[in-house]
Design a protein around this motif. Structure first.
Motif, PDB file in Angstrom:
ATOM      1  N   ASP A  49       3.676  11.408  -3.753  1.00  0.00           N
ATOM      2  CA  ASP A  49       3.337  10.129  -3.114  1.00  0.00           C
ATOM      3  C   ASP A  49       1.825  10.046  -2.919  1.00  0.00           C
ATOM      4  N   LEU A  50       1.278   8.869  -3.208  1.00  0.00           N
ATOM      5  CA  LEU A  50      -0.114   8.573  -2.928  1.00  0.00           C
ATOM      6  C   LEU A  50      -0.173   7.128  -2.469  1.00  0.00           C
ATOM      7  N   SER A  51      -0.650   6.898  -1.229  1.00  0.00           N
ATOM      8  CA  SER A  51      -0.631   5.538  -0.694  1.00  0.00           C
ATOM      9  C   SER A  51      -1.804   5.315   0.242  1.00  0.00           C
ATOM     10  N   GLY A  52      -2.146   4.056   0.365  1.00  0.00           N
ATOM     11  CA  GLY A  52      -3.163   3.640   1.320  1.00  0.00           C
ATOM     12  C   GLY A  52      -2.639   2.461   2.112  1.00  0.00           C
ATOM     13  N   GLY A  53      -2.876   2.449   3.406  1.00  0.00           N
ATOM     14  CA  GLY A  53      -2.338   1.384   4.238  1.00  0.00           C
ATOM     15  C   GLY A  53      -3.346   0.918   5.266  1.00  0.00           C
ATOM     16  N   ALA A  54      -3.089  -0.230   5.818  1.00  0.00           N
ATOM     17  CA  ALA A  54      -3.940  -0.801   6.856  1.00  0.00           C
ATOM     18  C   ALA A  54      -3.064  -1.557   7.835  1.00  0.00           C
ATOM     19  N   SER A  55      -3.489  -1.568   9.098  1.00  0.00           N
ATOM     20  CA  SER A  55      -2.752  -2.313  10.119  1.00  0.00           C
ATOM     21  C   SER A  55      -3.757  -2.905  11.084  1.00  0.00           C
ATOM     22  N   TRP A  56      -3.373  -4.003  11.710  1.00  0.00           N
ATOM     23  CA  TRP A  56      -4.281  -4.711  12.611  1.00  0.00           C
ATOM     24  C   TRP A  56      -3.465  -5.432  13.665  1.00  0.00           C
ATOM     25  N   GLU A  57      -3.777  -5.124  14.919  1.00  0.00           N
ATOM     26  CA  GLU A  57      -3.151  -5.859  16.018  1.00  0.00           C
ATOM     27  C   GLU A  57      -4.076  -7.003  16.409  1.00  0.00           C
ATOM     28  N   LEU A 113       2.610   9.668 -11.792  1.00  0.00           N
ATOM     29  CA  LEU A 113       2.277   9.145 -10.476  1.00  0.00           C
ATOM     30  C   LEU A 113       1.429   7.878 -10.549  1.00  0.00           C
ATOM     31  N   LEU A 114       0.461   7.818 -11.453  1.00  0.00           N
ATOM     32  CA  LEU A 114      -0.448   6.682 -11.522  1.00  0.00           C
ATOM     33  C   LEU A 114      -0.041   5.669 -12.595  1.00  0.00           C
ATOM     34  N   SER A 115       1.184   5.747 -13.054  1.00  0.00           N
ATOM     35  CA  SER A 115       1.655   4.781 -14.047  1.00  0.00           C
ATOM     36  C   SER A 115       1.979   3.456 -13.368  1.00  0.00           C
ATOM     37  N   GLY A 116       2.013   2.379 -14.176  1.00  0.00           N
ATOM     38  CA  GLY A 116       2.281   1.067 -13.621  1.00  0.00           C
ATOM     39  C   GLY A 116       3.645   0.954 -12.983  1.00  0.00           C
ATOM     40  N   SER A 117       4.607   1.668 -13.525  1.00  0.00           N
ATOM     41  CA  SER A 117       5.962   1.567 -12.978  1.00  0.00           C
ATOM     42  C   SER A 117       6.128   2.326 -11.675  1.00  0.00           C
ATOM     43  N   ALA A 118       5.161   3.193 -11.311  1.00  0.00           N
ATOM     44  CA  ALA A 118       5.298   4.011 -10.101  1.00  0.00           C
ATOM     45  C   ALA A 118       4.666   3.360  -8.873  1.00  0.00           C
ATOM     46  N   ASN A 119       3.993   2.203  -9.054  1.00  0.00           N
ATOM     47  CA  ASN A 119       3.308   1.617  -7.902  1.00  0.00           C
ATOM     48  C   ASN A 119       4.279   0.812  -7.051  1.00  0.00           C
ATOM     49  N   PHE A 120       3.918   0.669  -5.783  1.00  0.00           N
ATOM     50  CA  PHE A 120       4.699  -0.156  -4.871  1.00  0.00           C
ATOM     51  C   PHE A 120       3.750  -0.820  -3.887  1.00  0.00           C
ATOM     52  N   VAL A 121       4.110  -1.979  -3.392  1.00  0.00           N
ATOM     53  CA  VAL A 121       3.311  -2.769  -2.459  1.00  0.00           C
ATOM     54  C   VAL A 121       4.206  -3.225  -1.325  1.00  0.00           C
ATOM     55  N   GLN A 122       3.660  -3.168  -0.112  1.00  0.00           N
ATOM     56  CA  GLN A 122       4.447  -3.606   1.049  1.00  0.00           C
ATOM     57  C   GLN A 122       3.538  -4.341   2.027  1.00  0.00           C
TER      58      GLN A 122
END
Length: 464
Positions: free
Chosen positions: A131-139, A331-340
């Motif tokens: 898994d490799l991900s980056g996230g952000a949150s803001w209240e 891991l870095l292929s187009g089919s392995a990405n996800f967005v939330q």
């Protein structure tokens, strides 16, 4: 209650305001002038202890301000408050993170998906996941609770800085006070030592006269008793000197067993004039301990806004972008990405009773801080008026005691001359000795009290 029936239609309007009210400094009634202020011109800005004109004292205070551990603790509290302000400011900004994880697992065939392995030949029990991900949150600070929190943290930093300045004044004053007491005790010890030597000479003279049948046994015992009484005054004075030396060592950040820096050698009792105090209203602005108390009051007021903000809903936004695969090469292929992406709403809708208690507690803290500030103002005024009165009384007493010392010295010389001529008994000489010792000791003590009162005035004036 309006707060409890808030609708979502009001949420945009909330973004432009902050819960609670803006802080206004309290109006504290003070007198127009001091009752016992000296009639003297204002002193120029600078270190107040230099007014004593004692280089040794100047060096001690400089060392104490650089090495005292109480000041070090105060500066650490400033650093902590500054970090708290940075943290409160960061709460208003989006938070981001990057995560990476590599895991390898051998599954059980007796639980979960492992039980299906019998239906699928070649089912791999051991799997890997990357898994490799980056996230952000803001209240989003709709009700302004986070802004009030940052405001409170800013006030607390100002209070910590003012408390640090107050600690520097306290340490300087304590060092000067210990030095004055040391010099006072040394002066009194020098007077007692000189009188003790005179008493020994008197005993020797009476012993000679007693051996020649020119003095009675009663006179001899009286002389010995007087000498013993004078010697008995020396140990408490030496103990007091040792205590002040230890006190100075600790104030300057050294061990009591440290080298005495030459302070064990006697020195004159320093003194300084006390300048006019200005007005009581000016004292409120220049005494750092009062500034600190007022800033703590401001912080407690802002904390009420933090508590009130809990009545309103909290909206947060978050996003996550990453890659997930069972093989590192994919891991870095187009089919392995996800967005939330997500939006969250939190509202303590059924917890208003607890919020009521939190608001009431915050208001109680503010009320306590207000009373503490007003009490600090009253005590500051009390300290200064008391110091003025003590200074005036000590100076007047020192003048009278100087006259007493001069008369006691003349009386002592006349009594000894009369006794040698056989005109008076030895008891008159002993009484004259006692009066002389008391006069010298009392004058030194009065001079020391006058100097200590001057220190107390400067301290009460906020080091001005």
């Amino acid at each position: 209650m309006i707060r409890r029936s808030i609708s979502f239609a009001l949420l945009p309007a909330l973004a432009a305001c902050a819960a609670g009210t803006n802080y206004r400094p309290p109006v504290v009634p003070v007198a127009d002038a001091w009752r016992g202020a000296p009639n003297a011109p204002m002193r120029e800005a600078g270190d107040w202890w230099t007014e004593f004109g004692d280089p040794v004292l100047d060096g001690l205070v400089a060392t104490a301000l650089a090495q005292n551990l109480d000041i070090e603790q105060a500066m650490a509290r400033v650093d902590r408050a500054r970090a708290g302000l940075r943290a409160a400011g960061a709460e208003l900004l989006p938070a981001g993170r990057i995560e990476a994880r590599a895991a390898r697992e051998r599954q059980s065939t007796e639980s979960g998906l492992g039980q299906l392995s019998g239906l699928a030949p070649g089912f791999p029990r051991t799997v890997s996941q990357y898994d490799l991900s980056g996230g952000a949150s803001w209240e989003i600070d709709l009700a302004g609770g986070l802004r009030r929190g940052r405001e409170a943290a800013a006030y607390e930093l100002e209070a910590a800085e003012a408390s640090g300045a107050a600690m520097r004044i306290t340490v300087a004053a304590e060092t000067a006070d210990a030095y004055v007491q040391l010099r006072t005790l040394q002066t009194r010890l020098a007077a007692a030592t000189e009188l003790e030597a005179a008493s020994r000479r008197l005993v020797a003279l009476v012993e000679q006269r007693h051996a020649a049948d020119e003095a009675s046994r009663l006179e001899l015992e009286q002389a010995r008793a007087s000498a013993a009484a004078t010697r008995a005054t020396l140990p408490p004075l030496r103990a007091g000197i040792e205590a002040q030396l230890n006190r100075i060592a600790v104030l300057t950040g050294r061990e009591p067993q440290a080298e005495r820096l030459g302070l064990e050698l006697p020195g004159a009792i320093p003194d300084a004039p006390v300048a006019t105090a200005g007005t009581p209203g000016e004292m409120l602005r220049r005494r750092p301990d009062l500034v600190a108390a007022e800033r703590r009051l401001a912080a407690s007021h802002a904390r009420i806004g933090v508590a009130l903000a809990e009545y309103y809903p909290k909206l947060s936004l978050s996003a996550l972008l990453g890659f997930r695969a069972n093989a590192a090469s994919d891991l870095l292929s187009g089919s392995a990405n996800f967005v939330q992406g997500a939006a969250g709403l939190r509202w303590r809708l059924f917890d208003f009773g607890r919020i009521d208690a939190e608001v009431a507690a915050a208001r109680g803290v503010e009320r306590e801080a207000l009373a503490a500030y007003r009490q600090a103002v009253l005590r500051a005024a009390e300290d200064l008026e008391t110091a003025f009165a003590a200074r005036a009384g000590a100076l007047a007493q020192a003048g009278d005691l100087a006259q007493r010392l001069e008369s006691a010295g003349h009386a002592r010389r006349l009594a000894e001359q009369a006794w040698r001529a056989g005109e008076v008994s030895l008891i008159e000489v002993i009484d004259a000795d006692r009066n002389l010792l008391e006069a010298r000791s009392a004058l030194a003590a009065s001079q020391g009290e006058a100097a200590r009162a001057a220190i107390a005035c400067y301290r009460a004036l906020g080091g001005r």
